[in-house]
Write a protein that holds these residues in place. Sequence first.
Motif, PDB file in Angstrom:
ATOM      1  N   THR A 319       5.104  72.519 -78.167  1.00  0.00           N
ATOM      2  CA  THR A 319       4.702  70.771 -77.920  1.00  0.00           C
ATOM      3  C   THR A 319       6.345  70.112 -78.903  1.00  0.00           C
ATOM      4  O   THR A 319       7.200  70.606 -78.801  1.00  0.00           O
ATOM      5  N   GLU A 320       5.935  68.843 -78.526  1.00  0.00           N
ATOM      6  CA  GLU A 320       7.151  67.955 -78.658  1.00  0.00           C
ATOM      7  C   GLU A 320       7.525  67.606 -80.076  1.00  0.00           C
ATOM      8  O   GLU A 320       8.404  68.095 -80.088  1.00  0.00           O
ATOM      9  N   LEU A 321       6.193  67.374 -80.760  1.00  0.00           N
ATOM     10  CA  LEU A 321       7.057  67.994 -82.053  1.00  0.00           C
ATOM     11  C   LEU A 321       8.005  68.950 -82.844  1.00  0.00           C
ATOM     12  O   LEU A 321       8.392  69.125 -83.459  1.00  0.00           O
ATOM     13  N   GLU A 322       7.399  70.332 -81.897  1.00  0.00           N
ATOM     14  CA  GLU A 322       8.016  71.345 -82.528  1.00  0.00           C
ATOM     15  C   GLU A 322       9.335  71.268 -81.989  1.00  0.00           C
ATOM     16  O   GLU A 322      10.196  71.827 -82.651  1.00  0.00           O
ATOM     17  N   TRP A 323       9.857  70.932 -81.135  1.00  0.00           N
ATOM     18  CA  TRP A 323      11.257  70.792 -80.518  1.00  0.00           C
ATOM     19  C   TRP A 323      11.806  69.638 -80.542  1.00  0.00           C
ATOM     20  O   TRP A 323      12.808  70.001 -81.282  1.00  0.00           O
ATOM     21  N   LYS A 324      11.275  68.407 -81.656  1.00  0.00           N
ATOM     22  CA  LYS A 324      11.583  67.999 -82.048  1.00  0.00           C
ATOM     23  C   LYS A 324      12.339  68.054 -82.983  1.00  0.00           C
ATOM     24  O   LYS A 324      13.573  68.058 -84.065  1.00  0.00           O
ATOM     25  N   LYS A 325      11.167  68.684 -84.253  1.00  0.00           N
ATOM     26  CA  LYS A 325      12.111  69.160 -85.272  1.00  0.00           C
ATOM     27  C   LYS A 325      13.102  70.239 -85.349  1.00  0.00           C
ATOM     28  O   LYS A 325      13.850  70.686 -85.476  1.00  0.00           O
ATOM     29  N   LEU A 326      13.068  71.019 -84.391  1.00  0.00           N
ATOM     30  CA  LEU A 326      13.867  72.196 -84.191  1.00  0.00           C
ATOM     31  C   LEU A 326      15.150  71.638 -83.542  1.00  0.00           C
ATOM     32  O   LEU A 326      16.426  72.761 -84.078  1.00  0.00           O
ATOM     33  N   LEU A 327      15.339  70.773 -82.715  1.00  0.00           N
ATOM     34  CA  LEU A 327      16.563  69.583 -82.574  1.00  0.00           C
ATOM     35  C   LEU A 327      17.235  69.181 -83.843  1.00  0.00           C
ATOM     36  O   LEU A 327      18.797  69.364 -83.764  1.00  0.00           O
ATOM     37  N   GLU A 328      16.959  68.666 -84.497  1.00  0.00           N
ATOM     38  CA  GLU A 328      16.800  68.096 -85.817  1.00  0.00           C
ATOM     39  C   GLU A 328      17.383  68.990 -86.410  1.00  0.00           C
ATOM     40  O   GLU A 328      18.705  68.837 -87.333  1.00  0.00           O
ATOM     41  N   GLU A 329      16.917  70.141 -86.653  1.00  0.00           N
ATOM     42  CA  GLU A 329      17.091  71.159 -87.573  1.00  0.00           C
ATOM     43  C   GLU A 329      18.712  72.142 -86.517  1.00  0.00           C
ATOM     44  O   GLU A 329      20.005  72.818 -87.378  1.00  0.00           O
ATOM     45  N   GLY A 330      18.327  71.865 -85.765  1.00  0.00           N
ATOM     46  CA  GLY A 330      20.120  71.963 -84.739  1.00  0.00           C
ATOM     47  C   GLY A 330      20.761  71.129 -84.886  1.00  0.00           C
ATOM     48  O   GLY A 330      22.222  71.707 -84.117  1.00  0.00           O
ATOM     49  N   GLY A 331      20.855  70.128 -84.951  1.00  0.00           N
ATOM     50  CA  GLY A 331      21.969  69.122 -85.296  1.00  0.00           C
ATOM     51  C   GLY A 331      22.061  68.351 -83.835  1.00  0.00           C
ATOM     52  O   GLY A 331      22.779  67.584 -83.932  1.00  0.00           O
ATOM     53  N   PHE A 332      20.817  68.048 -84.109  1.00  0.00           N
ATOM     54  CA  PHE A 332      20.500  67.068 -82.499  1.00  0.00           C
ATOM     55  C   PHE A 332      19.302  65.515 -82.706  1.00  0.00           C
ATOM     56  O   PHE A 332      18.102  66.531 -83.012  1.00  0.00           O
ATOM     57  N   PRO A 333      19.725  64.831 -83.579  1.00  0.00           N
ATOM     58  CA  PRO A 333      18.697  64.124 -84.253  1.00  0.00           C
ATOM     59  C   PRO A 333      17.978  63.316 -83.200  1.00  0.00           C
ATOM     60  O   PRO A 333      16.996  62.585 -83.519  1.00  0.00           O
ATOM     61  N   SER A 334      18.568  63.174 -82.292  1.00  0.00           N
ATOM     62  CA  SER A 334      17.892  61.862 -80.632  1.00  0.00           C
ATOM     63  C   SER A 334      18.168  62.954 -79.412  1.00  0.00           C
ATOM     64  O   SER A 334      18.217  63.598 -78.988  1.00  0.00           O
ATOM     65  N   TYR A 335      16.854  62.632 -79.083  1.00  0.00           N
ATOM     66  CA  TYR A 335      17.039  63.428 -77.450  1.00  0.00           C
ATOM     67  C   TYR A 335      15.771  62.253 -76.543  1.00  0.00           C
ATOM     68  O   TYR A 335      14.609  61.309 -77.363  1.00  0.00           O
ATOM     69  N   LYS A 336      15.682  62.272 -75.301  1.00  0.00           N
ATOM     70  CA  LYS A 336      14.641  62.549 -74.442  1.00  0.00           C
ATOM     71  C   LYS A 336      13.942  63.449 -73.858  1.00  0.00           C
ATOM     72  O   LYS A 336      14.677  64.417 -73.056  1.00  0.00           O
ATOM     73  N   ILE A 337      12.916  62.902 -73.827  1.00  0.00           N
ATOM     74  CA  ILE A 337      12.145  64.410 -72.357  1.00  0.00           C
ATOM     75  C   ILE A 337      11.608  63.653 -71.438  1.00  0.00           C
ATOM     76  O   ILE A 337      11.342  63.041 -70.964  1.00  0.00           O
ATOM     77  N   ILE A 338      12.519  64.540 -69.782  1.00  0.00           N
ATOM     78  CA  ILE A 338      12.133  63.840 -68.656  1.00  0.00           C
ATOM     79  C   ILE A 338      11.682  64.998 -67.868  1.00  0.00           C
ATOM     80  O   ILE A 338      11.631  66.080 -68.276  1.00  0.00           O
ATOM     81  N   LYS A 339      10.094  64.512 -67.675  1.00  0.00           N
ATOM     82  CA  LYS A 339       9.203  64.936 -66.650  1.00  0.00           C
ATOM     83  C   LYS A 339       9.683  65.414 -65.703  1.00  0.00           C
ATOM     84  O   LYS A 339       9.898  64.306 -65.089  1.00  0.00           O
ATOM     85  N   ILE A 340       9.455  66.457 -65.007  1.00  0.00           N
ATOM     86  CA  ILE A 340       9.739  66.617 -63.398  1.00  0.00           C
ATOM     87  C   ILE A 340       8.355  67.320 -63.072  1.00  0.00           C
ATOM     88  O   ILE A 340       8.248  67.904 -63.648  1.00  0.00           O
ATOM     89  N   PRO A 341       8.791  67.516 -61.482  1.00  0.00           N
ATOM     90  CA  PRO A 341       7.408  68.165 -60.626  1.00  0.00           C
ATOM     91  C   PRO A 341       7.218  69.934 -60.437  1.00  0.00           C
ATOM     92  O   PRO A 341       7.528  69.872 -59.351  1.00  0.00           O
ATOM     93  N   THR A 342       7.514  70.312 -62.099  1.00  0.00           N
ATOM     94  CA  THR A 342       7.447  72.260 -62.120  1.00  0.00           C
ATOM     95  C   THR A 342       7.409  72.039 -63.627  1.00  0.00           C
ATOM     96  O   THR A 342       6.760  71.380 -64.395  1.00  0.00           O
ATOM     97  N   MET A 343       6.916  73.719 -63.640  1.00  0.00           N
ATOM     98  CA  MET A 343       6.535  74.400 -64.717  1.00  0.00           C
ATOM     99  C   MET A 343       7.309  73.344 -66.037  1.00  0.00           C
ATOM    100  O   MET A 343       6.829  72.831 -66.778  1.00  0.00           O
ATOM    101  N   PRO A 344       8.426  73.612 -66.099  1.00  0.00           N
ATOM    102  CA  PRO A 344       9.580  73.132 -67.562  1.00  0.00           C
ATOM    103  C   PRO A 344       9.336  71.733 -67.073  1.00  0.00           C
ATOM    104  O   PRO A 344       9.510  70.711 -66.518  1.00  0.00           O
ATOM    105  N   SER A 345      10.113  71.059 -68.445  1.00  0.00           N
ATOM    106  CA  SER A 345      10.226  69.423 -68.707  1.00  0.00           C
ATOM    107  C   SER A 345      12.116  70.084 -69.109  1.00  0.00           C
ATOM    108  O   SER A 345      12.864  70.738 -68.671  1.00  0.00           O
ATOM    109  N   ILE A 346      12.529  68.585 -68.524  1.00  0.00           N
ATOM    110  CA  ILE A 346      13.716  68.291 -69.332  1.00  0.00           C
ATOM    111  C   ILE A 346      14.022  67.666 -70.776  1.00  0.00           C
ATOM    112  O   ILE A 346      13.694  66.925 -70.548  1.00  0.00           O
ATOM    113  N   ILE A 347      14.624  68.828 -71.377  1.00  0.00           N
ATOM    114  CA  ILE A 347      15.376  67.779 -72.542  1.00  0.00           C
ATOM    115  C   ILE A 347      16.521  67.622 -72.730  1.00  0.00           C
ATOM    116  O   ILE A 347      17.330  68.873 -72.740  1.00  0.00           O
ATOM    117  N   GLU A 348      16.841  66.636 -72.930  1.00  0.00           N
ATOM    118  CA  GLU A 348      18.783  65.606 -72.878  1.00  0.00           C
ATOM    119  C   GLU A 348      18.652  65.686 -74.684  1.00  0.00           C
ATOM    120  O   GLU A 348      17.604  64.103 -75.196  1.00  0.00           O
TER     121      GLU A 348
END
Length: 352
Positions: A319-348
Amino acid sequence: METKEAQALLEGQAEIWQHLFGFADSMALKCAVELRIADIINSHGGPITLCQIAAGIDNSPSLDIPYLARIMRSLVRKKILTAHNPSDGGDTLYGLTPASKWLLHDAELSLVPMVLMENHPWQLAPWHYLSQCVKEGGIAFKKAHGCEMWDFASKNPEFNKIFNDAMACSAKIVMGVVLEEYKNGFDCLGSLVDVGGGTGGMIAEIVKAHPHIKGTNFDLPHVVATAPIRKGVSHVGGNMFESIPTADAIFMKWVLHDWSDEHCIKILKNCRKAISEKIGKVIIVDIVLEKDNNDLFDETRMVFDLLMMAHTSGGKERTELEWKKLLEEGGFPSYKIIKIPTMPSIIEAYPL
């Protein structure tokens, strides 16, 4: 009241029967792909008879027409193919649908390699160990085959090819959407590393669309060993848990969902070390699970989470909350999610 309860129970029984035999639809799909039924119809330029389909199936001197008819009936029922009975009483004509066009072997965009890979006995075996994994933990693929999937691929060239072909076909489908929806995301980059890039198809497409980018395809040595020469792309073998080649940005499609949180944090920390401070970012193309999201791919996203249980070393969809926690612990405190018309999304994700 009793009638309502009886009806609900009857409907429940019918539903369980459907789920119980869900595998049969997948097997019929695999059969259609192996017999190249969609290709045979497509080669005629329009709907054709059962006998014409049978004549197009290679190396089948004793082909069983009644068997074929039953497979066709199932595919029509599931709207994979169409069936039309001419008014003059002639033979039924079978045609393609938007679904069966994804089953063409030589189409630019095709799901054929994915159908063959996911329905191969090697990939089906781990599904039988899910309950055992629930009871005692462990990795389903390892329980089925004695080693994890990546080790199995490194020792088995046939499986390695089946797996790489499937990853390449899904990459091509997703990358078309990514390149269309994320055009500006690559503009400021001089160099880009595709981590877990397989045989380099994705990074080649990015470099082709953005020739100013110096592209690196990074994967395990046995994977890049089979990679073809691609214009503007360097192939580098290595281990993402140890280090990642330096670049302005890191690209990862359907990589992190293969791994546990602990593994993902290690990969992200290596990404953090590899990117430049000013314009550095990680571009993640992966599934983001949402509650009550009823788009075209939502059901399949949930199936993918079970797929991760069956095939990977602790992977899961998040989920987004799980991604947020993962990214923070991995050294990426900020992010944005870009929805695209397919199965995955883009997380920058950004280090600052």
